[in-house]
Design a protein around this motif. Structure first.
Motif, mmCIF file in Angstrom:
data_model
loop_
_atom_site.group_PDB
_atom_site.id
_atom_site.type_symbol
_atom_site.label_atom_id
_atom_site.label_comp_id
_atom_site.label_asym_id
_atom_site.label_seq_id
_atom_site.Cartn_x
_atom_site.Cartn_y
_atom_site.Cartn_z
ATOM 1 N N ALA A 32 5.833 2.090 -5.655
ATOM 2 C CA ALA A 32 5.056 1.644 -6.825
ATOM 3 C C ALA A 32 3.707 2.354 -6.770
ATOM 4 C CB ALA A 32 4.891 0.123 -6.796
ATOM 5 N N LYS A 34 1.122 2.750 -9.051
ATOM 6 C CA LYS A 34 -0.066 2.448 -9.874
ATOM 7 C C LYS A 34 -1.336 2.584 -9.031
ATOM 8 C CE LYS A 34 0.335 -2.572 -9.182
ATOM 9 N NZ LYS A 34 1.757 -2.918 -8.980
ATOM 10 N N ASN A 55 3.474 1.640 -13.783
ATOM 11 C CA ASN A 55 3.363 0.437 -14.600
ATOM 12 C C ASN A 55 2.851 0.695 -16.005
ATOM 13 O OD1 ASN A 55 3.115 -0.554 -11.740
ATOM 14 N ND2 ASN A 55 3.300 -2.465 -12.888
ATOM 15 N N ILE A 78 8.132 0.498 -14.525
ATOM 16 C CA ILE A 78 8.305 -0.847 -13.961
ATOM 17 C C ILE A 78 7.313 -1.864 -14.541
ATOM 18 C CG2 ILE A 78 9.314 0.031 -11.798
ATOM 19 C CD1 ILE A 78 6.616 -0.542 -10.418
ATOM 20 N N MET A 161 16.214 -6.493 -13.269
ATOM 21 C CA MET A 161 14.965 -6.413 -12.515
ATOM 22 C C MET A 161 14.217 -7.724 -12.718
ATOM 23 S SD MET A 161 11.476 -5.876 -13.299
ATOM 24 C CE MET A 161 10.107 -4.794 -12.905
ATOM 25 N N VAL A 163 10.269 -9.832 -11.571
ATOM 26 C CA VAL A 163 9.010 -9.981 -10.836
ATOM 27 C C VAL A 163 8.792 -11.480 -10.653
ATOM 28 C CG1 VAL A 163 6.540 -9.453 -10.770
ATOM 29 C CG2 VAL A 163 8.089 -7.936 -12.013
ATOM 30 N N MET A 202 9.073 -6.922 -3.277
ATOM 31 C CA MET A 202 7.860 -6.120 -3.205
ATOM 32 C C MET A 202 7.366 -6.167 -1.757
ATOM 33 S SD MET A 202 6.525 -7.395 -6.995
ATOM 34 C CE MET A 202 4.821 -7.326 -6.638
ATOM 35 N N SER A 203 6.129 -5.691 -1.547
ATOM 36 C CA SER A 203 5.663 -5.522 -0.169
ATOM 37 C C SER A 203 5.891 -6.730 0.740
ATOM 38 C CB SER A 203 4.174 -5.173 -0.153
ATOM 39 O OG SER A 203 4.003 -3.819 -0.496
ATOM 40 N N ARG A 218 10.664 -2.446 -4.701
ATOM 41 C CA ARG A 218 9.499 -1.752 -5.281
ATOM 42 C C ARG A 218 8.283 -2.014 -4.395
ATOM 43 N NH1 ARG A 218 11.458 -5.197 -9.272
ATOM 44 N NH2 ARG A 218 9.494 -6.314 -9.018
ATOM 45 N N ILE A 219 7.831 -0.971 -3.713
ATOM 46 C CA ILE A 219 6.841 -1.154 -2.660
ATOM 47 C C ILE A 219 5.567 -0.371 -2.946
ATOM 48 C CG2 ILE A 219 6.428 -0.930 -0.184
ATOM 49 C CD1 ILE A 219 8.816 -2.642 -0.551
ATOM 50 N N GLY A 220 4.434 -1.054 -2.953
ATOM 51 C CA GLY A 220 3.142 -0.389 -3.094
ATOM 52 C C GLY A 220 2.308 -0.533 -1.827
ATOM 53 N N THR A 221 1.763 -1.722 -1.635
ATOM 54 C CA THR A 221 0.770 -1.980 -0.580
ATOM 55 C C THR A 221 1.186 -1.555 0.820
ATOM 56 O OG1 THR A 221 0.132 -3.879 -1.916
ATOM 57 C CG2 THR A 221 -0.781 -3.764 0.300
ATOM 58 N N ARG A 227 -4.536 -1.731 -2.474
ATOM 59 C CA ARG A 227 -5.070 -1.094 -3.688
ATOM 60 C C ARG A 227 -6.546 -1.421 -3.823
ATOM 61 N NH1 ARG A 227 0.001 -2.293 -5.444
ATOM 62 N NH2 ARG A 227 -0.535 -4.446 -5.897
HETATM 63 C C1 LIG Z 1 2.569 -3.232 -8.118
HETATM 64 C C2 LIG Z 1 3.985 -3.576 -8.317
HETATM 65 C C3 LIG Z 1 4.881 -3.589 -7.256
HETATM 66 C C4 LIG Z 1 4.477 -3.343 -5.813
HETATM 67 O O1 LIG Z 1 3.597 -4.333 -5.382
HETATM 68 P P1 LIG Z 1 3.119 -4.402 -3.841
HETATM 69 O O2 LIG Z 1 2.908 -5.848 -3.614
HETATM 70 O O3 LIG Z 1 1.871 -3.604 -3.772
HETATM 71 O O4 LIG Z 1 4.211 -3.850 -3.021
HETATM 72 C C5 LIG Z 1 6.209 -3.878 -7.537
HETATM 73 N N1 LIG Z 1 6.643 -4.146 -8.776
HETATM 74 C C6 LIG Z 1 5.800 -4.136 -9.830
HETATM 75 C C7 LIG Z 1 6.343 -4.442 -11.181
HETATM 76 C C8 LIG Z 1 4.452 -3.867 -9.626
HETATM 77 O O5 LIG Z 1 3.632 -3.890 -10.672
#
Ligand SMILES: *Cc1c(COP(=O)(O)O)cnc(C)c1O
Length: 229
Positions: A32, A34, A55, A78, A161, A163, A202-203, A218-221, A227
Motif C-alpha cells: 500500500a 499512499k 488510494n 484500493i 475486498m 476494510v 493490513m499491517s 495490503r501492507i503499508g506500515t 506514515r
Molecule cells: C493504507 C491502507 C492499507 C495499509 O495499511 P497499513 O496499516 O499501513 O498496513 C491497506 N488497505 C487500504 C485500503 C489502505 O488505505
C-alpha cells in the motif's frame, strides 16, 4: 530496511499459511503505497514486491507514470473511487478493488469503450461495519451488484475486498475476515462460478486474514515504516 521488512512479512505469511494448511503461493503481498515516494516504491520492487496499491487517483497519476520501467509491476486501486476519476483509473490500474455501486459499473463501461480497453479486473468492496466513514457495498446488496456487473464480460470480477474497523486486538477482526469469505462462498454458489481473490488484512492483522483465506494482504506500515503524512 524495506528489504528486511519484506522478508519478515513473507515469513509471517508463510507461518500463517502453515497454521491454516494453505500453500504459501496462494497469498500475494500488495504494498500500500499512499504517501510513499517513487524511490521507496522502487526499493520495495527490488526487494521482490510486484503488486502495488494506491488510494487516490490524483496521487497515482503523479507516481505511476514515473514507475513504468518496473517490469511486471501490477497496480491496484484500493481507495474509494469517485465516479469522475474513473476516466483516469481505467488507464492507471490493472485492477480496481473498490467496486461498490452500479454507477461505477456504468462509468467503467463508458470509459473503457472510449479508450478501447478490452477488460479490467475488479473486486467488489464489501462494507462489513457500520462506521460512516467506510465505503463499500452493504452485504445485502452484493448479489444485486454482482448480478449487474457480471452481465458485462469485459468486467472481470475476481473476488472481494474489505476494510474492517481498526481493532487493537487482531483476533477481534477475525469475524470480519470470516464474513467476507462466507459471502464469497455464498456468491460462488449463487452464480455457479469461482471468485478466487479475497483482499483483506493490513499491517497489524494480516496473519489472521491469511488464516481466514486472504489471497491479497495490503501492507503499508510494516513494509515502509510509519506514515509521516
Ligand atoms: C493504507 C491502507 C492499507 C495499509 O495499511 P497499513 O496499516 O499501513 O498496513 C491497506 N488497505 C487500504 C485500503 C489502505 O488505505
Amino acid at each position: 530496511m524495506i528489504r528486511e521488512n519484506y522478508k519478515r512479512i513473507m515469513e509471517e505469511i508463510e507461518k500463517a499459511c502453515l497454521r491454516a494448511g494453505r500453500q504459501t503461493d496462494e497469498v500475494k503481498l500488495l504494498a500500500a503505497t499512499k504517501t510513499r515516494t517513487p524511490d521507496e516504491i522502487r526499493e520495495a520492487y527490488e526487494a521482490g514486491v510486484r503488486l502495488f496499491g494506491e488510494n487516490r487517483v490524483q496521487e497515482a497519476r503523479e507516481k505511476i507514470p514515473q514507475l513504468k520501467d518496473l517490469t511486471g509491476a501490477q497496480w491496484h486501486m484500493i481507495g474509494h473511487l469517485q465516479t469522475n476519476k474513473v476516466k483516469y483509473a481505467v488507464e492507471l490500474f490493472n485492477c480496481i478493488e473498490t467496486l461498490d455501486r452500479k454507477e461505477l459499473v456504468d462509468e467503467l463501461l463508458k470509459r473503457m469503450e472510449r479508450k478501447s480497453i478490452k477488460e479490467i479486473d475488479l473486486l467488489i468492496e464489501v462494507k462489513l461495519s457500520p462506521e460512516e466513514s467506510k465505503h463499500g457495498c452493504p452485504p445485502e446488496r452484493v448479489e444485486e451488484l454482482l448480478s449487474y456487473t457480471l452481465q458485462f464480460p469485459q468486467l472481470n470480477v475476481l473476488g472481494f475486498m474489505t476494510v474492517p474497523p481498526y481493532l487493537e486486538n487482531p483476533e477481534e477482526v477475525r469475524p470480519y475476515f470470516r464474513e467476507l469469505r462466507q459471502i464469497r462462498d455464498r456468491m460462488e454458489e449463487v452464480f455457479n462460478r469461482k471468485f478466487p481473490e479475497l483482499s483483506m488484512g493490513m499491517s497489524h492483522d494480516f496473519p489472521v486474514a491469511v488464516e481466514e483465506g486472504a489471497t491479497i494482504v495490503r501492507i503499508g506500515t510494516v513494509l515502509f515504516g510509519p506514515r509521516l503524512k
